[in-house]
Write a protein that holds these residues in place. Structure first.
Motif, PDB file in Angstrom:
ATOM      1  N   UNK A 205       0.837  -1.190   0.000  1.00  0.00           N
ATOM      2  CA  UNK A 205       0.000   0.000   0.000  1.00  0.00           C
ATOM      3  C   UNK A 205       0.876   1.246   0.000  1.00  0.00           C
ATOM      4  N   UNK A 206       0.323   2.352  -0.478  1.00  0.00           N
ATOM      5  CA  UNK A 206       1.032   3.638  -0.449  1.00  0.00           C
ATOM      6  C   UNK A 206       0.756   4.392   0.837  1.00  0.00           C
ATOM      7  N   UNK A 207      -0.198   3.905   1.641  1.00  0.00           N
ATOM      8  CA  UNK A 207      -0.615   4.630   2.837  1.00  0.00           C
ATOM      9  C   UNK A 207       0.037   4.056   4.084  1.00  0.00           C
ATOM     10  N   UNK A 208       0.142   4.906   5.096  1.00  0.00           N
ATOM     11  CA  UNK A 208       0.538   4.447   6.417  1.00  0.00           C
ATOM     12  C   UNK A 208      -0.680   3.822   7.090  1.00  0.00           C
ATOM     13  N   UNK A 209      -0.445   3.084   8.167  1.00  0.00           N
ATOM     14  CA  UNK A 209      -1.555   2.451   8.871  1.00  0.00           C
ATOM     15  C   UNK A 209      -1.086   1.278   9.683  1.00  0.00           C
ATOM     16  N   UNK A 210      -2.028   0.539  10.200  1.00  0.00           N
ATOM     17  CA  UNK A 210      -1.709  -0.601  11.045  1.00  0.00           C
ATOM     18  C   UNK A 210      -1.282  -1.786  10.194  1.00  0.00           C
ATOM     19  N   UNK A 211      -0.680  -2.763  10.848  1.00  0.00           N
ATOM     20  CA  UNK A 211      -0.275  -3.977  10.154  1.00  0.00           C
ATOM     21  C   UNK A 211       1.093  -3.836   9.497  1.00  0.00           C
ATOM     22  N   UNK A 244      -0.587  14.537   6.124  1.00  0.00           N
ATOM     23  CA  UNK A 244      -1.995  14.893   6.074  1.00  0.00           C
ATOM     24  C   UNK A 244      -2.818  13.945   5.219  1.00  0.00           C
ATOM     25  N   UNK A 245      -2.201  13.342   4.218  1.00  0.00           N
ATOM     26  CA  UNK A 245      -2.894  12.396   3.336  1.00  0.00           C
ATOM     27  C   UNK A 245      -2.626  10.946   3.738  1.00  0.00           C
ATOM     28  N   UNK A 246      -1.900  10.755   4.829  1.00  0.00           N
ATOM     29  CA  UNK A 246      -1.502   9.416   5.290  1.00  0.00           C
ATOM     30  C   UNK A 246      -0.761   8.651   4.190  1.00  0.00           C
ATOM     31  N   UNK A 247       0.082   9.370   3.470  1.00  0.00           N
ATOM     32  CA  UNK A 247       0.910   8.764   2.432  1.00  0.00           C
ATOM     33  C   UNK A 247       2.287   8.437   3.004  1.00  0.00           C
ATOM     34  N   UNK A 248       2.751   7.234   2.751  1.00  0.00           N
ATOM     35  CA  UNK A 248       4.021   6.781   3.312  1.00  0.00           C
ATOM     36  C   UNK A 248       5.188   7.381   2.537  1.00  0.00           C
ATOM     37  N   UNK A 249       6.142   8.000   3.213  1.00  0.00           N
ATOM     38  CA  UNK A 249       7.332   8.504   2.518  1.00  0.00           C
ATOM     39  C   UNK A 249       8.067   7.395   1.767  1.00  0.00           C
ATOM     40  N   UNK A 250       7.978   6.151   2.277  1.00  0.00           N
ATOM     41  CA  UNK A 250       8.645   5.027   1.594  1.00  0.00           C
ATOM     42  C   UNK A 250       8.026   4.714   0.242  1.00  0.00           C
ATOM     43  N   UNK A 251       6.810   5.225  -0.011  1.00  0.00           N
ATOM     44  CA  UNK A 251       6.153   4.985  -1.294  1.00  0.00           C
ATOM     45  C   UNK A 251       6.511   6.035  -2.336  1.00  0.00           C
ATOM     46  N   UNK A 252       7.313   7.019  -1.944  1.00  0.00           N
ATOM     47  CA  UNK A 252       7.723   8.058  -2.889  1.00  0.00           C
ATOM     48  C   UNK A 252       8.852   7.518  -3.769  1.00  0.00           C
ATOM     49  N   UNK A 253       8.615   7.537  -5.068  1.00  0.00           N
ATOM     50  CA  UNK A 253       9.635   7.061  -6.011  1.00  0.00           C
ATOM     51  C   UNK A 253      10.645   8.148  -6.332  1.00  0.00           C
ATOM     52  N   UNK A 254      10.229   9.431  -6.309  1.00  0.00           N
ATOM     53  CA  UNK A 254      11.159  10.502  -6.624  1.00  0.00           C
ATOM     54  C   UNK A 254      10.472  11.843  -6.744  1.00  0.00           C
ATOM     55  N   UNK A 255      11.257  12.836  -7.113  1.00  0.00           N
ATOM     56  CA  UNK A 255      10.807  14.216  -7.272  1.00  0.00           C
ATOM     57  C   UNK A 255      10.900  14.620  -8.735  1.00  0.00           C
ATOM     58  N   UNK A 256      10.087  15.594  -9.130  1.00  0.00           N
ATOM     59  CA  UNK A 256      10.111  16.075 -10.508  1.00  0.00           C
ATOM     60  C   UNK A 256       9.845  17.567 -10.528  1.00  0.00           C
ATOM     61  N   UNK A 257      10.465  18.252 -11.493  1.00  0.00           N
ATOM     62  CA  UNK A 257      10.263  19.688 -11.625  1.00  0.00           C
ATOM     63  C   UNK A 257      10.661  20.112 -13.037  1.00  0.00           C
ATOM     64  N   UNK A 258      10.611  21.396 -13.291  1.00  0.00           N
ATOM     65  CA  UNK A 258      10.990  21.944 -14.590  1.00  0.00           C
ATOM     66  C   UNK A 258      12.511  22.052 -14.669  1.00  0.00           C
ATOM     67  N   UNK A 259      13.057  21.874 -15.853  1.00  0.00           N
ATOM     68  CA  UNK A 259      14.517  21.846 -15.999  1.00  0.00           C
ATOM     69  C   UNK A 259      15.178  23.177 -15.655  1.00  0.00           C
ATOM     70  N   UNK A 260      14.423  24.251 -15.674  1.00  0.00           N
ATOM     71  CA  UNK A 260      14.987  25.547 -15.294  1.00  0.00           C
ATOM     72  C   UNK A 260      15.339  25.593 -13.810  1.00  0.00           C
ATOM     73  N   UNK A 261      14.850  24.627 -13.044  1.00  0.00           N
ATOM     74  CA  UNK A 261      15.148  24.566 -11.616  1.00  0.00           C
ATOM     75  C   UNK A 261      16.223  23.527 -11.302  1.00  0.00           C
ATOM     76  N   UNK A 262      16.894  23.032 -12.324  1.00  0.00           N
ATOM     77  CA  UNK A 262      17.875  21.967 -12.110  1.00  0.00           C
ATOM     78  C   UNK A 262      19.077  22.408 -11.291  1.00  0.00           C
ATOM     79  N   UNK A 263      19.234  23.707 -11.085  1.00  0.00           N
ATOM     80  CA  UNK A 263      20.335  24.202 -10.249  1.00  0.00           C
ATOM     81  C   UNK A 263      19.835  24.798  -8.942  1.00  0.00           C
TER      82      UNK A 263
END
Length: 603
Positions: A205-211, A244-263
């Motif tokens: 699952x992508x969410x945190x919780x019991x189990x 706030x969304x009960x989303x697990x940080x371990x389910x994050x595959x990566x970050x994305x942005x515009x190439x103008x912010x690559x620095x």
């Protein structure tokens, strides 16, 4: 050193230690195979015992050549807990057995033992209950699928799995790739919510919780920010939004942005701290994505009406959807700048930077002719993809926790595309070809598809050679390749026949030894006769020819003929035709091509 498979947790070095002079040859083999990073023998400084103590907390694993009793006594004072101790694998000096003495599941000793045994041609001796029963080790198998382990009482889960015996365990696979449920080792698991049975013992699952929870790499975070935005602001935005969304940080595959912010320093530092890969997209690509909250101000400034929402969706791969529209955070206290964050959900999972695509040449068919490198690669792979006949020949090597996907003979592109897709999902994939994958096989097509992906959206790619039909045919026939030779495929399915004819004419004119692949089939029954006619224009009818059929398999047959009397009707697609040059000759059932032409001086 070969890359550490995703199934093995990232840590420090793998140390190879030997406590007797007889361990040196085995340590050398392990080093050459890329299975250890550093090695110490009984006369090295520091001594192996000292290295064991010094590197215990930082090492990924120790591979010790010696006796289990000796190693047990040495490591006993060092043990602190199963979540912190490194893996320890014991190998006998002859390489017959690899024993995961410590850290079989969590530290990856079981997987390392399989790799060592595959490379050495030995046997992994696993004594855990899951391995003995051919079942998944629920507390560790997810790493092979690119997942991260979350909260839960994993020790109790493993005890429960042992108590259940033949009864099914309830699991819920809410996110990520569902293909793992097709594993032989998962047959005892009951997937899906079912009120008639106990509460699920494990969740994907992508969410945190019991189990007990495995978190697949299904979330991509799209980020936009003002120039010189504070790292603290970005961290606050990410952490509060996920929580706030009960989303697990371990389910994050990566970050994305515009190439103008690559620095942008804060973006780069955030990615580095969280060990999240970054993907960058240009304004035109982002502008093409339909988003729910476009911004005219952003469009004027950046050339696209969306950065966070569009980047998240693009990074999350085919079939992705926006899970959370952009959230905005402004500077507080000493923070600077402002930022936006959106979250996209992959269709299953999508983490190209975690994946591995291995092109494996399985050789002619006999397991005895499979290279140690290929064996080790197959052992480490989570999924095998290939034509059914080729996978059948390798089936004795496949474990219940490895998935097999069979393709059709003529659907090479489909097989390559699937293997690449699975690797982009974060899996370790072996794409199997017979012979050598780089000779009339899958490596070229797979590489073309791989190169078509964005550079920051590719899995790792490696080609592992195998023994080709040409090599084995030559070995069976004698020594026909002692001078220049060439290979020509007579299949005109992908190459116009006119081009094939020109190559045959050039080979005849150049007096090459010629290996003919794909020589004759039911739908192409005239090309071989035409090839013989063209070759006869450049060499005598008495030129020896080898017909090698079903090489490396039970029905193997090798026969000698002449070019003038070649029995074309006996040849099929399972046959390799090897034609000598003008100096080749047959004697006592053997074919030899002299290293030099008549009159040449050989040193």
């Amino acid at each position: 050193m070969t890359p550490t498979p995703a199934s093995l947790p990232a840590r420090g070095l793998i140390w190879g230690l030997g406590f007797s002079h007889g361990s040196a040859p085995m340590l050398e083999r392990l080093s050459q195979a890329g299975l250890i990073d550093a090695r110490l023998g009984p006369t090295d400084k520091p001594l192996p015992r000292e290295a064991l103590v010094t590197h215990w907390q930082s090492a990924h694993a120790f591979v010790v050549v010696g006796a289990c009793g000796l190693v047990t006594r040495l490591i006993a004072p060092l043990l602190t807990g199963k979540d912190s101790d490194p893996a320890v694998v014991v190998v006998d000096p002859q390489g017959r057995f690899a024993v995961p003495l410590l850290g079989g599941h969590g530290a990856g000793a079981d997987q390392l033992s399989h790799r060592i045994a595959a490379s050495l041609g030995g046997q992994a001796v696993l004594t855990g209950a899951s391995a003995a029963a051919g079942r998944l080790s629920l507390d560790s198998f997810g790493r092979g699928w690119g997942w991260r382990r979350g909260a839960g009482d994993w020790q109790e889960l493993m005890l429960a799995a042992g108590r259940e015996g033949d009864q099914s365990l309830q699991v819920e696979a809410r996110h990520g790739s569902p293909r793992w449920l097709g594993l032989d080792a998962a047959a005892h698991l009951q997937a899906g919510a079912n009120s008639a049975v106990a509460k699920p013992a494990m969740f994907v699952d992508i969410h945190t919780g019991s189990g007990c929870r495995w978190h697949p790499p299904s979330l991509w975070l799209g980020l936009g920010c003002e120039r010189d935005t504070s790292l603290g602001l970005l961290e606050r935005l990410v952490d509060q939004t996920l929580a706030g969304q009960q989303l697990a940080p371990q389910a994050v595959a990566g970050l994305a942005s515009i190439d103008r912010k690559a620095d942008e320093p804060a973006l780069l530092e955030l990615a580095a701290r969280r060990h999240w890969p970054m993907r960058w997209f240009d304004a035109a690509s982002l502008a093409a994505v339909v988003v729910p909250t476009p911004s005219a101000a952003v469009a004027k400034e950046m050339g696209t009406a969306s950065v966070a929402e569009a980047a998240a969706q693009l990074a999350a791969g085919p079939g992705a959807r926006l899970l959370l529209t952009k959230q905005i955070a402004h500077a507080q206290g000493t923070e600077r700048g402002a930022a936006t964050l959106a979250v996209a959900l992959a269709e299953g999972q999508w983490a190209p930077q975690r994946g591995q695509l291995h092109l494996v040449g399985s050789g002619p068919g006999s397991l005895d002719l499979l290279t140690g490198d290929a064996r080790q690669t197959l052992s480490a792979a989570t999924v095998w993809v290939g034509y059914g006949l080729y996978l059948d020949l390798l089936e004795p090597l496949r474990r219940p926790d490895q998935l097999r996907w069979d393709g059709q003979l003529t659907e090479e592109r489909t097989r390559c595309a699937l293997a690449l897709e699975l690797a982009c999902q974060g899996l370790n994939v072996a794409l199997v070809s017979s012979g050598d994958s780089g000779i009339y096989a899958m490596a070229g097509l797979a590489l073309e598809l791989w190169l078509a992906q964005p550079a920051d959206g590719r899995p790792s790619f490696a080609v592992h050679p195998g023994i080709s039909a040409l090599q084995l045919a030559a070995a069976r026939a004698g020594a026909p390749l002692m001078h220049d030779f060439c290979t020509i495929s007579l299949s005109d399915r992908l190459t116009p026949w006119a081009v094939i004819e020109r190559r045959l004419q050039a080979a005849a004119a150049g007096d090459f030894v010629v290996a003919l692949y794909n020589p004759r089939s039911l739908g192409r029954d005239w090309q071989l006769a035409r090839a013989r006619e063209l070759l006869l224009a450049g060499r005598p009818a008495s030129t020896p020819v080898v017909l090698a059929r079903q090489l490396g398999r039970e029905a193997e047959a090798v026969s000698l003929h002449t070019l003038g009397e070649l029995p074309v009707e006996q040849v099929d697609m399972l046959t390799l035709v090897l034609v000598g040059n003008s100096s080749s000759y047959a004697k006592d059932g053997r074919l030899v091509t002299p290293r030099g032409y008549p009159g040449a001086e050989l040193s």
